[in-house]
Design an enzyme around this catalytic site. Structure first.
Site, mmCIF file in Angstrom:
data_model
loop_
_atom_site.group_PDB
_atom_site.id
_atom_site.type_symbol
_atom_site.label_atom_id
_atom_site.label_comp_id
_atom_site.label_asym_id
_atom_site.label_seq_id
_atom_site.Cartn_x
_atom_site.Cartn_y
_atom_site.Cartn_z
ATOM 1 N N TYR A 180 1.105 -1.379 -0.151
ATOM 2 C CA TYR A 180 -0.093 -0.248 0.274
ATOM 3 C C TYR A 180 0.734 1.549 -0.333
ATOM 4 C CZ TYR A 180 -3.833 3.277 0.591
ATOM 5 O OH TYR A 180 -4.584 4.570 0.631
ATOM 6 N N GLN A 239 -11.326 0.606 1.127
ATOM 7 C CA GLN A 239 -10.853 -0.525 -0.375
ATOM 8 C C GLN A 239 -9.914 -0.780 -1.325
ATOM 9 O OE1 GLN A 239 -11.256 2.830 -0.035
ATOM 10 N NE2 GLN A 239 -11.247 4.375 -1.999
ATOM 11 N N ASN A 256 -3.262 6.164 7.120
ATOM 12 C CA ASN A 256 -3.820 7.188 8.150
ATOM 13 C C ASN A 256 -4.452 6.275 8.546
ATOM 14 O OD1 ASN A 256 -6.523 5.891 6.287
ATOM 15 N ND2 ASN A 256 -5.869 7.785 5.229
ATOM 16 N N SER A 299 2.391 9.647 11.335
ATOM 17 C CA SER A 299 3.468 9.631 11.226
ATOM 18 C C SER A 299 4.655 10.506 12.461
ATOM 19 C CB SER A 299 4.567 10.297 9.787
ATOM 20 O OG SER A 299 6.494 9.871 10.242
ATOM 21 N N GLN A 302 8.669 15.182 10.180
ATOM 22 C CA GLN A 302 7.550 14.868 9.847
ATOM 23 C C GLN A 302 6.397 15.532 9.753
ATOM 24 O OE1 GLN A 302 8.246 11.177 9.823
ATOM 25 N NE2 GLN A 302 9.967 12.360 8.932
ATOM 26 N N HIS A 332 3.612 15.920 7.316
ATOM 27 C CA HIS A 332 3.376 14.445 6.512
ATOM 28 C C HIS A 332 1.901 14.621 6.803
ATOM 29 C CE1 HIS A 332 6.283 11.496 5.592
ATOM 30 N NE2 HIS A 332 7.696 11.649 6.202
ATOM 31 N N GLU A 344 8.413 6.098 16.707
ATOM 32 C CA GLU A 344 8.799 5.352 15.089
ATOM 33 C C GLU A 344 10.331 5.635 14.666
ATOM 34 O OE1 GLU A 344 6.911 6.114 10.047
ATOM 35 O OE2 GLU A 344 6.151 7.520 11.869
ATOM 36 N N HIS A 345 10.106 7.600 14.841
ATOM 37 C CA HIS A 345 11.253 7.725 14.604
ATOM 38 C C HIS A 345 12.144 8.465 15.541
ATOM 39 C CE1 HIS A 345 8.869 8.477 10.963
ATOM 40 N NE2 HIS A 345 10.369 7.529 9.665
ATOM 41 N N ASP A 392 14.962 8.092 5.757
ATOM 42 C CA ASP A 392 13.401 8.118 4.725
ATOM 43 C C ASP A 392 13.815 7.817 3.296
ATOM 44 O OD1 ASP A 392 11.145 8.408 6.045
ATOM 45 O OD2 ASP A 392 11.273 10.211 6.103
ATOM 46 N N GLU A 397 0.532 -36.883 28.764
ATOM 47 C CA GLU A 397 -0.234 -35.565 28.057
ATOM 48 C C GLU A 397 -1.683 -36.724 27.567
ATOM 49 O OE1 GLU A 397 2.071 -32.402 26.621
ATOM 50 O OE2 GLU A 397 1.480 -33.619 24.728
ATOM 51 N N HIS A 424 -0.044 -40.645 20.127
ATOM 52 C CA HIS A 424 1.513 -40.092 19.926
ATOM 53 C C HIS A 424 2.575 -40.742 20.511
ATOM 54 C CE1 HIS A 424 -0.656 -36.488 18.732
ATOM 55 N NE2 HIS A 424 0.260 -35.650 18.721
#
Length: 427
Positions: free
Chosen positions: A124, A186, A209, A233, A255, A258, A322-323, A356, A410, A415
């Site tokens: 994506y 979608q 997003n 971000s 940042q 963004h 994140e960063h 980046d 068990e 087994h």
């Protein structure tokens, strides 16, 4: 930006709160669109694209002619920059290749692990206010190195029904097998269920997003894996009097531009530096083309003064950025004691922008505190680890009795029998 002066630990959770909606706020919308796409396929995606992106498409797929035309529209200087970035990203991710790991756990018991590529992956690529063709490099390059057979890319079209030329150029350069004009919920739904135009994939990658993030999470309910929760971000900078205030301000703004739901934070043991950075942010923001976006993001952002390095590192690990940029005299202390961060940038001359685009590390990273339990995208993200074993007669004699005893304890008689029959045949 809001100034916070030496907040007590009891208030850290509130101070570090992200400007994000909860999953419950978004989940209903996502489920409604998923249901439509599952039932109506391409038609539902076309309707959503017309509604959310304001364009009616005759085809969701990008044609070969469109790609060739787009390549002509990409300036040569940009092509060279993309190629340089691609080379560095390839170098870094190829270094992550691990061969077969093999061991004989007991004489005659041979076990090994090998990597296999995920056959079909979906990428994506956000394309709304900023066409993030750099994200194609970060996702398609390791997918190619891993050996993924099918690489499907989805990105929202513009008002003319096209994708940015640099997106198409980069996708072709990086071996993407199918390019789809679809964005938002979608697109994730299309890759989850498959449609006439969009192949169903096994794992979906890429930032987006909050709606895209929740859509990826819901896709996992239908058997499709996701890279990580990667939403709006965020950046945290820790800096002291040795930092360059102009550099720090530029990183914060990089940042903030963004999106309006981005968040940036400065943590510092110096009130003097905080004042300098605040002034620099105001000065630099005035010249930004995306000033309106950056201003809104800055309203979600903080300038936090703390009394010492230990308090600072504790707060940083609580946030899990994140960063994360480290511009301090005692950088070894911060690097050594950082346990929660997506990607770390060290020193005055290591801007987050380098990661980046072109240094080689991956910029698809966990946000919203998920750095506490998720890694950023890497070569292994596109692969599966498979284990193998082969046991000789000698090996079965060595471990067989233990297997029998454990299986019986068990209550799993079949087994036990699977081993007992073989041991009897060796008597």
């Amino acid at each position: 930006m809001k100034k916070v002066n030496n907040p007590p630990r009891s208030e850290w959770k509130q101070v570090l709160q992200r400007p994000t909606q909860t999953v419950a706020d978004i989940e209903r919308t996502v489920n409604e669109i998923f249901a439509k796409v599952r039932q109506d396929g391409d038609a539902a995606i076309g309707q959503c694209t017309e509604k959310f992106d304001g364009v009616k498409l005759s085809s969701l797929l990008v044609s070969k002619a469109e790609i060739e035309k787009a390549e002509e529209g990409v300036p040569e200087e940009l092509k060279q920059a993309i190629q340089l970035a691609k080379a560095n990203i390839e170098t870094f991710h190829k270094a992550q290749i691990i061969g077969k790991t093999e061991v004989e756990t007991t004489k005659g018991v041979h076990c090994w692990q090998e990597k296999r590529p995920i056959q079909k992956v979906g990428l994506y690529i956000p394309g709304g206010t900023a066409p993030l063709f750099s994200t194609i490099l970060m996702l398609a390059v390791p997918a190619m190195i891993a050996g993924c057979g099918e690489i499907v890319l989805c990105s929202p079209p513009n008002k003319e029904g096209n994708l940015h030329p640099a997106i198409l150029y980069t996708a072709r350069l990086c071996g993407v097998t199918k390019i789809v004009k679809a964005g938002g919920i979608q697109a994730i739904a299309g890759m989850t269920f498959g449609t006439a135009s969009i192949p169903q994939v096994y794992k979906i990658f890429g930032p987006g997003n909050q709606f895209v993030t929740v859509a990826k999470q819901i896709a996992t309910k239908y058997g499709v894996a996701m890279d990580m929760p990667a939403g709006p971000s965020e950046l945290l900078v820790v800096a002291d009097d040795t930092a360059n205030a102009a550099f720090v301000a530029s990183d914060l703004l990089s940042q903030a531009e963004h999106g309006t739901d981005s968040q940036v934070i400065l943590v510092s043991t110096s009130k003097t530096l905080i004042g300098q950075v605040e002034r620099e942010v105001d000065r630099q923001m005035r010249a930004l083309p995306r000033k309106a976006i950056a201003e809104k993001a800055m309203a979600n952002s903080k300038l936090i003064f703390v009394k010492d390095d230990q308090t600072a590192i504790d707060l940083i690990n609580e946030y899990g950025p994140e960063h994360y940029i480290v511009c301090v005299a005692n950088e070894d202390f911060y690097v050594e004691h950082t346990v929660n961060a997506g990607s770390v940038f060290i020193g005055n001359y290591t801007p987050e922008s380098a990661g980046d685009y072109a240094s080689g590390t991956n910029h698809t990273l966990p946000t919203n505190g998920y750095a506490k339990q998720y890694s950023g995208v890497n070569l292994d993200s596109f692969m599966k680890s498979m284990t193998f074993q082969k046991i000789t007669k000698e090996g079965l004699r060595a471990i067989g009795k233990a297997v029998e005893v454990m299986a019986e304890a068990e209550g799993l008689q079949a087994h036990k029998n699977a081993v007992s029959l073989r041991l009897e045949s060796l008597s």
